[in-house]
Scaffold this active site. Structure first.
Site, PDB file in Angstrom:
ATOM      1  N   GLU A 201      18.135  34.676   3.984  1.00  0.00           N
ATOM      2  CA  GLU A 201      19.346  35.410   4.148  1.00  0.00           C
ATOM      3  C   GLU A 201      18.809  36.504   4.263  1.00  0.00           C
ATOM      4  OE1 GLU A 201      20.996  34.863  -0.152  1.00  0.00           O
ATOM      5  OE2 GLU A 201      21.978  32.915   1.052  1.00  0.00           O
ATOM      6  N   GLU A 310      23.015  27.063   2.285  1.00  0.00           N
ATOM      7  CA  GLU A 310      23.263  26.809   1.191  1.00  0.00           C
ATOM      8  C   GLU A 310      25.121  26.742   1.871  1.00  0.00           C
ATOM      9  OE1 GLU A 310      22.325  29.913  -0.970  1.00  0.00           O
ATOM     10  OE2 GLU A 310      19.883  29.596  -1.076  1.00  0.00           O
TER      11      GLU A 310
END
Length: 392
Positions: A201, A310
């Site tokens: 991320e 995710e």
């Protein structure tokens, strides 16, 4: 590539998938065997190389479903042997299992979500023995400030690169991770292959390795150092996953800005969560499908796999989220897997305190939609993958 894998490691046969009652799987033949795909690690174990190549073939049949911490706990239970909220609902386990090694850097007994590392080793072994896939992320504490992964002052990455004040500290943390990876062995005595998502991320602004505190050059140097260091320590069971968030990514140029190079990456992915109801449902599907299409194009150009690493909708309050929202988001993209986040259950530490879970459990109001999603020919669960199909 840095170097080619030894030919002997790559001379394995692709096992015929056969058929299952739930899905008609494609039969392998000499006409449809794929070219061998080389890993970033030139000394990858035979099982790791086999998994990587078999994942290229498997995506022709569908994509694997994954769940974070699936075997460790669920809604209103913890550490019950063989239990899984996904299995409680469908009668089948996920095909992919996510784990996180945050706090391993401090030699703690449990990770940041309270899972003992010894139990995690056992769960990872169980997954491999039955033919599932393990993926690991690392919410690493901040080596400069001493805070957690979300403490993100300027200068942290610079401090851990060679020549930085915290470089030796960082190397010690990598040593801990290397020891952990080398401790992961199946009942066959073989090292267990891991899809590893370092510095995930990074296109967001919440971790100390994110782009708001780190330049592209620093990030690339950090990534390369990590890969090289693990190889020097004899860790050869990792498949490296380049993993952005959906923040600040709209084009292929955005996605590739921090890319360290084909010789250091095996898979491309991003994380994106459903936020909000109503029109936000369609917006999620549209945005995720767009990003998957962008990333698929980049992956095809660079010979890599893709994943939605995710995702999820907290508490899943929409009755058709699985068969409509998520299914439309993935669309026709040939990804390796999609993974939803963990089933913590009631979380008093959240603001406000609430139920925190992303996969349905046996008492969930909309579990029937997940059962229909499970039955979809394009979704692959544990019964659809085996050790013979993935690791040989």
């Amino acid at each position: 590539m840095k170097n080619k894998l030894p030919i002997l490691l790559l001379a394995f046969a692709v096992v015929s998938c056969g058929k299952s009652d739930k899905k008609q799987e494609a039969e392998n033949s000499d006409a449809n065997l794929k070219d061998t795909h080389l890993l970033a690690d030139k000394q990858a174990t035979k099982e790791t190389a086999a998994l990587y190549n078999n994942l290229f073939n498997l995506r022709e049949n569908g994509y694997m479903f994954g769940h974070q911490d699936d075997l460790a706990y669920g809604v209103e239970w913890k550490y019950e042997e063989g239990r899984s909220d996904v299995k409680d609902v469908t009668g089948d386990y996920p095909a992919v299992y996510g784990w996180d090694i945050g706090r391993l850097e401090n030699n703690e007994e449990k990770n940041l979500d309270g899972v003992p590392f010894e139990k995690m080793r056992q769960f990872i072994k169980q997954v491999y023995d039955r033919g599932g896939v393990n993926t690991i992320s690392w919410h690493m504490n901040n080596p400069l400030s001493g805070g957690d992964a979300w403490d993100n002052p300027q200068g942290t990455v610079a401090s851990i690169l060679p020549g930085g004040d915290k470089h030796e500290v960082f190397k010690g943390w990598l040593d801990n991770a290397a020891s952990f990876f080398l401790s992961l062995k199946g009942s066959d005595g073989k090292l267990i292959p891991i899809l590893y998502r370092p510095y995930h991320e990074f296109t967001g602004n919440w971790f100390w390795w994110c782009k708001n505190t780190t330049t592209p050059q620093q990030f690339k140097e950090l990534w390369k150092f990590t890969v090289n260091y693990f190889e020097e320590k004899g860790v050869h069971n990792l498949i490296y996953v380049y993993n952005t968030s959906d923040s600040n990514v709209n084009t292929q140029e955005d996605f590739m800005e921090y890319y360290p190079g084909d010789e250091y990456v095996d898979m491309m992915s991003f994380d994106a969560y459903q936020m909000g109801e109503g029109t936000k449902l369609e917006e999620y599907s549209k945005n995720v499908n767009h990003l998957l299409t962008v990333i698929q194009k980049a992956a095809d150009e660079h010979g890599k796999l893709t994943a939605l690493a995710e995702t999820g909708y907290e508490a899943i309050p929409y009755e058709k989220w699985w068969t409509e929202t998520l299914t439309n988001a993935i669309g026709k993209n040939k990804i390796s897997y999609v993974l939803v986040w963990r089933n913590h259950g009631w979380n008093e530490h959240m603001n406000p305190p609430r139920m925190h879970y992303y996969a349905p459990y046996s008492g969930h109001s909309y579990k029937e939609d997940f059962i229909q999603y499970y039955k979809d020919r394009n979704t692959l669960f544990q019964s659809d993958v085996t050790k013979e199909k993935l690791y040989q």
